[in-house]
Write an enzyme that holds these catalytic residues in place. Structure first.
Site, PDB file in Angstrom:
ATOM      1  CG  HIS A  55      -1.999   1.136   1.191  1.00 48.14           C
ATOM      2  ND1 HIS A  55      -3.222   0.629   1.202  1.00 48.14           N
ATOM      3  CD2 HIS A  55      -1.930   2.426   0.866  1.00 48.14           C
ATOM      4  CE1 HIS A  55      -4.133   1.761   1.152  1.00 48.14           C
ATOM      5  NE2 HIS A  55      -3.144   2.759   1.086  1.00 48.14           N
TER       6      HIS A  55
ATOM      7  CG  HIS B 129      -1.625   6.311  -2.269  1.00 46.13           C
ATOM      8  ND1 HIS B 129      -2.627   6.310  -2.881  1.00 46.13           N
ATOM      9  CD2 HIS B 129      -1.969   5.554  -1.086  1.00 46.13           C
ATOM     10  CE1 HIS B 129      -3.411   5.839  -2.289  1.00 46.13           C
ATOM     11  NE2 HIS B 129      -3.100   5.459  -1.193  1.00 46.13           N
TER      12      HIS B 129
ATOM     13  CD  GLU C 225      -7.238   6.621   5.805  1.00 42.82           C
ATOM     14  OE1 GLU C 225      -6.044   7.132   5.947  1.00 42.82           O
ATOM     15  OE2 GLU C 225      -7.446   6.363   4.614  1.00 42.82           O
TER      16      GLU C 225
END
Length: 336
Positions: free
Chosen positions: A18, A20, A213
């Site tokens: 994970h 970005h 989240e």
């Protein structure tokens, strides 16, 4: 490297599931992309006169961040640098090069093609450019890698989200591993995107979805209903005991990003981070960076933070790393 320095380099071969792209450009890469494209990083100031401290303030989050929405505003600074085929190719390659230096043997880099079309690029050209950078890294670096294409939460972008799914299907045997749904999950609920993920299921595209989240456990339940094979973050699953049981029984991996969750105030103190509750319940937990630069972190830093806070043994850390290996969408690409 923290673990290599302890003589554990071979055991602790790590992955990042994970991460970005636009939140993980190093300061050196930012300067390079800006200079090569004649882009001014700070209005009215020559790039060479920008100090490291000034650049860090633009790129990295500080302790005054209040929530996910504020955290996401950091991407407004880097996205203008990623609007050409060359810059996208370079950024993917340079990120993987940096990760390989950190000792990672596999990475799944995620980005939203629709956010890189401001200067006229088609989403297809964006993906092809990223794949070119990926191919160069695979050939020249000791790291395996794949791409995850993000659909975005927001208004009036259903067409772009649909195209993202179709591009993922087109290139799923050429380096694209899955699709994702990213963005402001509190204001744009997961259940608004069921049609997009119905298409993903129809086209047999794997998916991970940001959930649990900024929004609560109900967003995780919806992500599972949509067909998610992994959950991005998912830390708020602990608020729903039945959901935790489901995650454990189905062995749905959670892509935990501890420092990022502290930055966005999902958790206020690392001592309150509920990783032990999840592990004790049998949930398949993985540890990731989310945004290496915005959160000023690495996988090794994240593991060290968890180990030092909760007293995990080296064997338990190895289990977390192995969980990531098993959760990888394209495990055949893992090197080392």
């Amino acid at each position: 490297d923290y673990y290599a320095s302890r003589g554990l380099g071979d055991v602790y071969k790590r992955q990042d599931l994970h991460v970005h792209l636009d939140g993980s450009l190093s300061p050196d890469t930012v300067r390079y992309l800006a200079d090569m494209q004649n882009i001014s990083l700070i209005e009215g100031k020559d790039n060479k006169d920008i100090s490291t401290l000034e650049l860090d303030k633009k790129l990295k989050i500080n302790e005054n961040c209040h929530n996910l929405k504020e955290y996401l505003e950091k991407f407004d600074f880097t996205l203008p640098l990623l609007q050409s085929e060359w810059s996208i190719e370079q950024s993917v390659y340079r990120l993987l090069k940096e990760q390989s230096y950190q000792g990672l043997i596999y990475s799944e880099i995620r980005f939203a093609p629709q956010l890189h079309t401001r200067n006229g690029l088609s989403m297809r050209k964006v993906v092809l450019a990223a794949l070119k950078g990926l191919a160069a890294a695979r050939q020249n670096l000791p790291i395996g890698a794949a791409l995850i294409l993000c659909c975005m939460r927001g208004k009036d972008n259903a067409v772009q989200n649909e195209e993202t799914i179709k591009l993922a299907a087109e290139f799923k045997n050429s380096g694209v591993a899955a699709v994702d749904l990213a963005g402001d999950e509190y204001h744009f609920k997961t259940d608004n995107y069921q049609n997009i993920f119905s298409l993903a299921n129809k086209l047999n595209v794997a998916m991970t979805i940001h959930a649990g989240e900024a929004d609560g456990p109900e967003s995780i339940r919806m992500a599972l209903k949509c067909g998610a094979k992994r959950i991005g973050h998912g830390i708020r699953a602990v608020e729903d005991k039945e959901l935790v049981k489901i995650l454990a029984e189905k062995q749905i991996p959670l892509e935990l990003c501890p420092t990022s969750n502290l930055n966005t105030k999902v958790v206020k103190d690392i001592k309150d981070y509920p990783i032990m509750q999840l592990l004790d319940a049998g949930v398949k937990v993985t540890i990731n960076t989310d945004n290496m630069t915005v959160s000023d972190t690495t996988v090794a830093k994240e593991l060290k933070l968890i180990q030092n806070t909760f007293g995990l043994s080296n064997t338990e850390i190895a289990i977390l790393i192995n969980n990531a290996k098993e959760a990888a969408f394209l495990p055949n690409l893992i090197k080392g």
